[in-house]
Write a protein that holds these residues in place. Structure first.
Motif, PDB file in Angstrom:
ATOM      1  N   PRO A 269       0.902  -1.369  -0.091  1.00  0.00           N
ATOM      2  CA  PRO A 269       0.039  -0.095   0.071  1.00  0.00           C
ATOM      3  C   PRO A 269       0.730   1.330   0.046  1.00  0.00           C
ATOM      4  O   PRO A 269       0.272   2.351  -0.355  1.00  0.00           O
ATOM      5  CB  PRO A 269      -0.679  -0.143   1.199  1.00  0.00           C
ATOM      6  N   VAL A 270       2.196   1.316   0.265  1.00  0.00           N
ATOM      7  CA  VAL A 270       3.030   2.384   0.507  1.00  0.00           C
ATOM      8  C   VAL A 270       3.638   2.474  -0.884  1.00  0.00           C
ATOM      9  O   VAL A 270       3.564   3.753  -1.271  1.00  0.00           O
ATOM     10  CB  VAL A 270       4.031   2.257   1.424  1.00  0.00           C
ATOM     11  N   LEU A 271       3.840   1.501  -1.769  1.00  0.00           N
ATOM     12  CA  LEU A 271       4.484   1.546  -3.067  1.00  0.00           C
ATOM     13  C   LEU A 271       3.467   1.808  -3.963  1.00  0.00           C
ATOM     14  O   LEU A 271       3.783   2.302  -5.194  1.00  0.00           O
ATOM     15  CB  LEU A 271       5.301   0.154  -3.361  1.00  0.00           C
ATOM     16  N   TYR A 272       2.209   1.359  -3.817  1.00  0.00           N
ATOM     17  CA  TYR A 272       1.135   1.483  -4.985  1.00  0.00           C
ATOM     18  C   TYR A 272      -0.138   1.969  -4.321  1.00  0.00           C
ATOM     19  O   TYR A 272      -0.210   2.093  -3.148  1.00  0.00           O
ATOM     20  CB  TYR A 272       0.905  -0.162  -5.538  1.00  0.00           C
ATOM     21  N   GLU A 273      -0.727   2.596  -5.214  1.00  0.00           N
ATOM     22  CA  GLU A 273      -2.122   3.303  -5.037  1.00  0.00           C
ATOM     23  C   GLU A 273      -3.411   2.237  -4.696  1.00  0.00           C
ATOM     24  O   GLU A 273      -4.295   2.189  -5.516  1.00  0.00           O
ATOM     25  CB  GLU A 273      -2.449   4.070  -5.965  1.00  0.00           C
ATOM     26  N   GLU A 274      -3.051   1.428  -3.792  1.00  0.00           N
ATOM     27  CA  GLU A 274      -3.963   0.200  -3.513  1.00  0.00           C
ATOM     28  C   GLU A 274      -4.005  -0.087  -2.024  1.00  0.00           C
ATOM     29  O   GLU A 274      -2.872  -0.008  -1.503  1.00  0.00           O
ATOM     30  CB  GLU A 274      -3.380  -1.183  -4.268  1.00  0.00           C
ATOM     31  N   SER A 275      -5.162  -0.164  -1.618  1.00  0.00           N
ATOM     32  CA  SER A 275      -5.567  -0.456  -0.109  1.00  0.00           C
ATOM     33  C   SER A 275      -4.935  -1.617   0.389  1.00  0.00           C
ATOM     34  O   SER A 275      -4.402  -2.028   1.452  1.00  0.00           O
ATOM     35  CB  SER A 275      -6.764  -0.173   0.318  1.00  0.00           C
ATOM     36  N   THR A 276      -5.034  -2.833  -0.383  1.00  0.00           N
ATOM     37  CA  THR A 276      -4.609  -4.070   0.007  1.00  0.00           C
ATOM     38  C   THR A 276      -3.669  -4.581  -1.410  1.00  0.00           C
ATOM     39  O   THR A 276      -4.165  -4.189  -2.561  1.00  0.00           O
ATOM     40  CB  THR A 276      -5.997  -5.088   0.076  1.00  0.00           C
ATOM     41  N   PRO A 277      -2.861  -5.456  -1.124  1.00  0.00           N
ATOM     42  CA  PRO A 277      -1.948  -6.050  -2.278  1.00  0.00           C
ATOM     43  C   PRO A 277      -2.923  -6.866  -3.308  1.00  0.00           C
ATOM     44  O   PRO A 277      -3.874  -7.408  -3.001  1.00  0.00           O
ATOM     45  CB  PRO A 277      -0.998  -6.689  -1.721  1.00  0.00           C
ATOM     46  N   ARG A 278      -2.719  -6.956  -4.441  1.00  0.00           N
ATOM     47  CA  ARG A 278      -3.243  -7.902  -5.522  1.00  0.00           C
ATOM     48  C   ARG A 278      -2.930  -9.296  -5.231  1.00  0.00           C
ATOM     49  O   ARG A 278      -1.608  -9.286  -4.543  1.00  0.00           O
ATOM     50  CB  ARG A 278      -3.098  -7.195  -6.904  1.00  0.00           C
ATOM     51  N   MET A 279      -3.489 -10.045  -5.743  1.00  0.00           N
ATOM     52  CA  MET A 279      -3.229 -11.709  -5.473  1.00  0.00           C
ATOM     53  C   MET A 279      -1.684 -11.995  -6.032  1.00  0.00           C
ATOM     54  O   MET A 279      -1.073 -12.763  -5.437  1.00  0.00           O
ATOM     55  CB  MET A 279      -4.237 -12.640  -6.051  1.00  0.00           C
ATOM     56  N   VAL A 280      -1.492 -11.367  -7.152  1.00  0.00           N
ATOM     57  CA  VAL A 280      -0.245 -11.659  -7.876  1.00  0.00           C
ATOM     58  C   VAL A 280       0.874 -11.367  -6.820  1.00  0.00           C
ATOM     59  O   VAL A 280       1.960 -11.899  -6.502  1.00  0.00           O
ATOM     60  CB  VAL A 280      -0.064 -10.922  -8.975  1.00  0.00           C
ATOM     61  N   GLN A 281       0.740 -10.329  -5.992  1.00  0.00           N
ATOM     62  CA  GLN A 281       1.732  -9.490  -4.921  1.00  0.00           C
ATOM     63  C   GLN A 281       1.946 -10.545  -3.940  1.00  0.00           C
ATOM     64  O   GLN A 281       3.067 -10.721  -3.414  1.00  0.00           O
ATOM     65  CB  GLN A 281       1.264  -8.224  -4.785  1.00  0.00           C
ATOM     66  N   ILE A 282       0.755 -10.995  -3.333  1.00  0.00           N
ATOM     67  CA  ILE A 282       0.908 -11.963  -2.409  1.00  0.00           C
ATOM     68  C   ILE A 282       1.540 -13.415  -2.907  1.00  0.00           C
ATOM     69  O   ILE A 282       2.380 -13.982  -1.899  1.00  0.00           O
ATOM     70  CB  ILE A 282      -0.586 -12.477  -1.727  1.00  0.00           C
ATOM     71  N   GLN A 283       1.317 -13.781  -4.022  1.00  0.00           N
ATOM     72  CA  GLN A 283       1.851 -14.720  -4.633  1.00  0.00           C
ATOM     73  C   GLN A 283       3.632 -14.657  -4.507  1.00  0.00           C
ATOM     74  O   GLN A 283       4.364 -15.624  -4.406  1.00  0.00           O
ATOM     75  CB  GLN A 283       1.356 -15.124  -6.104  1.00  0.00           C
ATOM     76  N   ASP A 284       3.777 -13.218  -5.113  1.00  0.00           N
ATOM     77  CA  ASP A 284       5.240 -13.214  -5.129  1.00  0.00           C
ATOM     78  C   ASP A 284       5.909 -13.221  -3.615  1.00  0.00           C
ATOM     79  O   ASP A 284       6.961 -13.924  -3.786  1.00  0.00           O
ATOM     80  CB  ASP A 284       5.493 -11.788  -5.645  1.00  0.00           C
ATOM     81  N   ALA A 285       5.117 -12.743  -2.817  1.00  0.00           N
ATOM     82  CA  ALA A 285       5.893 -12.673  -1.407  1.00  0.00           C
ATOM     83  C   ALA A 285       5.858 -14.154  -0.883  1.00  0.00           C
ATOM     84  O   ALA A 285       6.741 -14.462  -0.265  1.00  0.00           O
ATOM     85  CB  ALA A 285       4.855 -11.909  -0.515  1.00  0.00           C
TER      86      ALA A 285
END
Length: 455
Positions: A269-285
């Motif tokens: 949420p700090v790096l992107y203008e989204e309140s919650t990460p997208r599923m792809v970002q969770i997958q990457d983590a």
């Protein structure tokens, strides 16, 4: 006529490779004798042949599920090439497993002119196949199926050589494959991408690939679920120590996984203008948190260490996507389609450095009887802990050297004029074929649609 010959190229290559593999199996490969899961009598199969987990069907099955479903779904990210990519990933997996059994058999399971195969050799082949699938994530959408088959052929060979040098000759402890799978696969694929760089075409493909279809999140959800279920046992399948330490590897992987996932919700949420990460970002983590535990999983003696490692790598991965990936493309001319540098490369390197530090800190007081099992050469007196730590550290630049050199040479081979054919052309052919098939199944529906359009 040219298009027809081009379509038959993949079919002809598959036929040729499969016939060669069948002949090689007929001449060289035999099942290992009873009582040995993957090693012939009097055959030095390194420490890996002593793994009791390889005799357990669940662990053996988990590795196969992980490679085919998790890795396969995770590299099928682009809406434009998704369905075709899924089919090709299955083809690459099927071929790479067979070729890896032969290549690894020559070095690890060879005796009296024969390769003896069992559960161990199949699991080792799966790990090598995982490295190939990681590399395909760096070039997905930029190579055609024929090029991907040749990539698998060459990478399995170099990957096996790297594994033999590290695990067989140097005695490196890397049960979860931070180096031999994650680091090697990522940087091999990145160097293939660099060798294939074409300024005008890559710029257009990059713009096309920015729009990932709605199925992207579907693949990410399913792939991430499989990662959570199967990866910890995937990491611990080749651990060199008994069940108690195998459980440590599983638990450390889980702790790293959960901490890296929480990190994503902190930073994205700090790096992107989204309140919650997208599923792809969770997958990457999830991938990053597991990759960092590859070498250190069986070495960590306290859970908080795994939580710290997972938390930090969960921060590094999004930062890599946000700041380092653009530099890779603009300055180094490397297009990383699926972001394997941030999900496998950097976490693999960090995992290797963490493993080196833990090796240096290992003592009989902290590890007890496990010291002999994790570092047998140290326990035997052949090496000191400092020597083993230097070996662990030296394995990192060696892996990077083999991966980058092998990847660049492979990319040059794939760039040969006769092999170059746009994946977009393959995509269009598949689309036309599906439309024709649908028309043959339901011609009336299309005629009605055409009539209504004319009206």
């Amino acid at each position: 006529m040219a298009e027809h010959a081009s379509r038959l190229r993949l079919s002809g290559l598959c036929f040729l490779l499969q016939v060669v593999i069948i002949l090689l199996f007929a001449v060289l490969v035999r099942y290992s004798p009873e009582g040995s899961p993957g090693c012939a009598p009097q055959l030095n199969c390194s420490r890996r042949s002593q793994d009791p987990a390889l005799q357990q069907p669940p662990g053996f099955r988990d590795v196969h599920v992980q490679v085919l479903l998790s890795f396969g779904l995770l590299v099928v990210l682009l809406g434009r090439y998704g369905p075709g990519s899924a089919a090709i990933i299955i083809l690459i997996t099927a071929f790479a497993i067979q070729w890896a059994v032969l290549m690894q058999g020559m070095l690890f399971f060879f005796l009296n002119g024969k390769i003896y195969v069992g559960a161990q050799s199949m699991v080792s082949a799966d790990f090598c196949t995982a490295a190939v699938l990681i590399s395909t994530g760096a070039v997905l959408g930029r190579v055609n199926p024929v090029q991907m088959l040749l990539l698998a052929l060459l990478e399995v060979t170099v990957c096996t050589l790297n594994e033999y040098i590290l695990l067989g000759l140097m005695g490196v402890s890397d049960s979860g494959r931070s180096l031999t799978v994650h680091t090697f696969g990522a940087y091999f694929g990145l160097m293939v991408s660099r060798a294939l760089y074409q300024p005008h075409q890559d710029r257009r493909k990059r713009e096309e690939q920015q729009d990932k279809g709605p199925q992207t999140d579907v693949f990410a959800v399913v792939g991430t679920i499989y990662l959570w279920i199967f990866w910890p046992s995937f990491t611990s399948t080749t651990t060199t120590v008994p069940h108690s330490a195998e459980n440590w590897a599983v638990l450390n992987t889980y702790f790293s996984l959960v901490a890296s996932t929480v990190s994503t919700f902190i930073l994205c949420p700090v790096l992107y203008e989204e309140s919650t990460p997208r599923m792809v970002q969770i997958q990457d983590a999830t991938l990053a948190g597991m990759a960092v535990m590859g070498m250190a999983g069986e070495m960590l003696v306290a859970p908080f260490g795994a939580l710290i490692a997972g938390f930090l790598v969960g921060l590094i991965s999004p930062l890599g996507f946000r700041f380092f990936t653009p530099v890779l493309h603009s300055r180094l001319k490397i297009q990383d389609t699926c972001g394997v540098h941030n999900t496998h490369g950097l976490p693999g390197v960090l995992g290797a450095l963490l493993g080196t530090l833990l090796t240096l800190l290992a003592t009989a007081d902290t590890h007890g009887h496990r010291l002999e099992l994790v570092f047998p050469l140290v326990a035997q007196g052949s090496r000191t802990i400092t020597d083993q730590a230097l070996v662990q550290l030296g394995a990192l630049p060696l892996t990077l050297l083999l991966a980058t050199l092998g990847g660049f040479l492979t990319g040059r081979v794939l760039k040969i004029k006769g092999l170059r054919r746009s994946p977009e052309a393959q995509y269009k052919e598949n689309s036309v074929s599906r439309e024709v098939a649908e028309e043959e199944r339901d011609p009336s529906g299309k005629e009605e649609l055409g009539t209504s359009t004319l009206v």
